[in-house]
Design an enzyme around this catalytic site. Structure first.
Site, PDB file in Angstrom:
ATOM      1  N   MET A 155      38.805  46.040  42.706  1.00  0.00           N
ATOM      2  CA  MET A 155      39.858  45.261  42.052  1.00  0.00           C
ATOM      3  C   MET A 155      39.344  44.708  40.731  1.00  0.00           C
ATOM      4  SD  MET A 155      41.321  43.079  45.291  1.00  0.00           S
ATOM      5  CE  MET A 155      39.693  42.785  45.980  1.00  0.00           C
ATOM      6  N   GLY A 170      38.116  39.470  40.227  1.00  0.00           N
ATOM      7  CA  GLY A 170      37.417  40.740  40.223  1.00  0.00           C
ATOM      8  C   GLY A 170      36.516  40.932  41.429  1.00  0.00           C
ATOM      9  N   SER A 171      36.720  41.977  42.210  1.00  0.00           N
ATOM     10  CA  SER A 171      35.990  42.112  43.449  1.00  0.00           C
ATOM     11  C   SER A 171      36.244  43.477  44.078  1.00  0.00           C
ATOM     12  CB  SER A 171      36.392  40.993  44.402  1.00  0.00           C
ATOM     13  OG  SER A 171      37.774  40.758  44.299  1.00  0.00           O
ATOM     14  N   ARG A 172      36.014  43.561  45.395  1.00  0.00           N
ATOM     15  CA  ARG A 172      36.085  44.848  46.092  1.00  0.00           C
ATOM     16  C   ARG A 172      36.380  44.607  47.567  1.00  0.00           C
ATOM     17  NH1 ARG A 172      31.503  49.513  45.766  1.00  0.00           N
ATOM     18  NH2 ARG A 172      31.404  50.145  47.956  1.00  0.00           N
TER      19      ARG A 172
END
Length: 221
Positions: free
Chosen positions: A98, A186-188
């Protein structure tokens, strides 16, 4: 457009900080060209902060044979791995990255009961790199269907993301596609699926949380 509850905590603080900075810029640089550049940048940042916490209205089509995307973003990995935290066996891992421009709600990939959850502190490597799954701050949540099928969804913080939030805890019931968590900036999310699952997405494909079918389950009744 609705604003997520996480945004209602952050946006007023962000706007206050920006207002203070803008005041300093106004009184010190208003006679220079850079003043207009900095004010435009400040306005853009304010818009981006609001945009980040948006909550889209989505129609969720629930299906016991489907694993739905847990987040908006881009498919960055589809691999077979040994999942050592919970399953302690081989699983299919499908990873969604993301960016700061994606909706950051995390949605349940399957419906059922939350049977496991563990939040682990860690590093903040960029979320799109492979080692972030094992080394970054993360929270693993396992969803179990009535027939015993389990899917692990791992929220992973990136370089910018500093807060992982989960709203569902072990023992809670949840419908497929409903929100269970949120990651800031912002990440995953890594999904760990049974080996006989039929993956329906490809690398670099864009996903829509709660709508994109990531895989078909063969264990479901």
């Amino acid at each position: 457009m609705q604003i997520h509850n996480e945004g209602k905590k952050i946006i007023p603080v962000a706007f206050f900080v920006l207002a203070v900075i803008d005041a300093i810029i106004y009184f010190t640089l208003r006679d220079y060209l850079i003043f207009y550049v900095l004010m435009a940048a400040s306005l853009s940042l304010a818009v981006l902060v609001v945009f980040f916490f948006r909550v889209p209205q989505r129609e969720i089509v629930r299906n016991k044979k489907h694993v739905l995307a847990a987040a908006d973003g881009e498919i960055v990995e589809i691999i077979k791995v040994y999942e050592k935290e919970y399953f302690k066996d081989e699983r299919l891992q499908v990873s969604i990255f993301m960016s700061v421009f994606n909706v950051h709600q995390n949605r349940a990939p399957i419906g059922g009961e939350v049977v496991y959850q563990h939040h682990k502190r860690g590093a903040y490597y960029p979320a799109f790199v492979k080692k972030s799954s094992e080394l970054n701050e993360r929270c693993s949540t396992v969803f179990k269907m009535d027939d015993g099928t389990e899917v692990l969804s791992r929220q992973i913080a990136g370089t910018v993301a500093q807060r992982i939030v989960t709203y569902k805890k072990p023992g809670h019931k949840i419908e497929q596609g409903d929100e269970y968590g949120f990651i800031r900036f912002g990440s995953r999310v890594d999904l760990f699926l049974p080996l006989d699952s039929e993956v329906q997405v490809k690398l670099h494909q864009k996903t829509v949380g709660g709508q994109t079918v990531v895989a078909l389950l063969n264990h479901s009744k």
